[in-house]
Scaffold this active site. Structure first.
Site, short mmCIF file in Angstrom:
data_model
loop_
_atom_site.label_atom_id
_atom_site.label_comp_id
_atom_site.label_asym_id
_atom_site.label_seq_id
_atom_site.Cartn_x
_atom_site.Cartn_y
_atom_site.Cartn_z
N HIS A 1 -3.02 4.77 0.39
CA HIS A 1 -1.97 5.58 -0.24
C HIS A 1 -1.62 6.83 0.56
O HIS A 1 -2.22 7.89 0.31
CB HIS A 1 -2.46 6.03 -1.62
CG HIS A 1 -2.49 4.93 -2.64
ND1 HIS A 1 -1.38 4.56 -3.35
CD2 HIS A 1 -3.48 4.12 -3.04
CE1 HIS A 1 -1.70 3.57 -4.18
NE2 HIS A 1 -2.97 3.28 -4.01
N GLU B 1 0.98 8.59 0.13
CA GLU B 1 1.66 9.53 -0.77
C GLU B 1 0.66 10.36 -1.58
O GLU B 1 1.04 11.38 -2.15
CB GLU B 1 2.64 8.77 -1.69
CG GLU B 1 2.05 8.13 -2.93
CD GLU B 1 1.25 6.87 -2.69
OE1 GLU B 1 0.91 6.57 -1.53
OE2 GLU B 1 0.92 6.17 -3.68
N CYS C 1 0.20 -0.32 -1.64
CA CYS C 1 -0.75 -0.88 -2.59
C CYS C 1 -0.10 -2.04 -3.34
O CYS C 1 0.23 -3.05 -2.75
CB CYS C 1 -1.27 0.24 -3.50
SG CYS C 1 -2.77 -0.23 -4.38
#
Lengths: 232, 81
Positions: free
Chosen positions: A203, A205, A86
């Site tokens: 994302h 994560e 990002c």
């Protein structure tokens, strides 16, 4: 195997990245403030998402010129792994470690939703466990994720198999309606020339454990673990 | 020295903000508006710089920080030497 999560004023996915690396995958992970030049001997550097410097000037522009980035560039020159997620992707582009730029979303709105991604190459330290053609559902949360580069760069990215992920529809086909931010060639993530740096807008994560609704992002970290455990 | 630096998107780079502004102007009845490209400018004040070097120095500001050469062009203008 060690990792470092770089933190800037305005980073807001640094804790997610830290948990991803340390708790979920067990890496000895340092959190490195942007004024430091010490990456704590990391094999893997994670540039997390957020709004470094409040997106002043251009997204990632100020962070790309901060002291810690000199060490990240040095780490990358030595062939160290770097993943920018990002805002991290925006920072890597601004730092010149990846080509192109992230423009304002086509919709002009901040997009906070799930997207479908297709992995376009297994030939990278970040995607080998995902596999070419692998489909992932990952969250995005950005206002400026509209990938852009000049035609020569796009040709090179395609010819050198450096597009890591594209936005696709749930059936895994490229489809402008699902290229939500308007990225050139539906590009969601790209690799550096030596394939040791990945930048991506979605994302992984935030989607690496069942409790959070999806484990689709875990493959990216599993790939990095396999790379570091294998060839170093 | 006082200077103004203009930074604007290169031709061919999508400008969704400019498009939205153009469409808003048309909505307001300015139907003649064909296109808008949005840019920005910086007003700078610096210490004294030798006249021959000022422009090159300002261009360096642009290349190193104020503009992103992938998507933007720039123009420097010295207002007061």
């Amino acid at each position: 195997m060690k990792a470092a999560v770089v933190e800037f004023p305005g980073s807001n996915c640094d804790h997610d990245a830290y948990e991803w690396s340390s708790r979920l995958f067990g890496l000895d992970t340092a959190r490195v403030w942007y004024t430091s030049r010490d990456l704590a001997g990391a094999d893997l550097v994670i540039i997390p998402g957020g709004f470094s410097y409040g997106d002043y000037l251009r997204c990632g522009a100020m962070a790309a010129r901060s002291p810690v980035m000199e060490s990240v560039v040095e780490h990358a020159r030595r062939g160290g792994l770097v993943i920018g997620i990002c805002n991290g992707f925006q920072i890597l582009c601004e730092a010149g470690l990846l080509p192109g730029a992230l423009l304002r979303n086509r919709t002009l709105t901040f997009l906070c939703r799930e997207v479908c991604l297709r992995c376009e190459t297994a030939d990278s330290p970040f995607t080998r466990a995902v596999g070419k053609g692998g489909l992932l559902r990952l969250p995005i949360a950005h206002g400026d994720g509209n990938y852009f580069c000049d035609p020569e760069t796009l040709d090179a990215l395609r010819a050198e198999d450096r597009v890591a992920f594209r936005y696709v529809n749930p059936r895994g086909q490229t489809d402008e309606a699902w290229n939500v931010n308007g990225s050139l060639d539906a590009i969601a993530g790209i690799l550096s020339e030596d394939r040791r740096i990945l930048g991506m807008m979605p994302h992984p994560e935030r989607a690496s454990e069942a409790l959070l609704g999806s484990r689709d992002g875990a493959g990216v970290f599993e790939s990095m673990m396999a790379t570091m455990g294998g060839t170093g | 020295m006082k200077a103004r630096v203009h930074v604007f998107l290169k031709e061919g780079v999508l400008d969704p903000q400019g498009k939205a502004v153009a469409s808003a102007l048309r909505t307001l009845g300015f139907e003649e508006v064909a296109a808008v490209r949005q840019g920005k400018f910086f007003d700078l004040e610096t210490g004294p710089l030798p006249a021959g070097e000022a422009e090159a120095r300002l261009q360096e500001y642009c290349r190193k920080l104020l503009a992103n050469p992938v998507i933007e062009n720039f123009r420097v203008e010295i207002l007061e030497p």
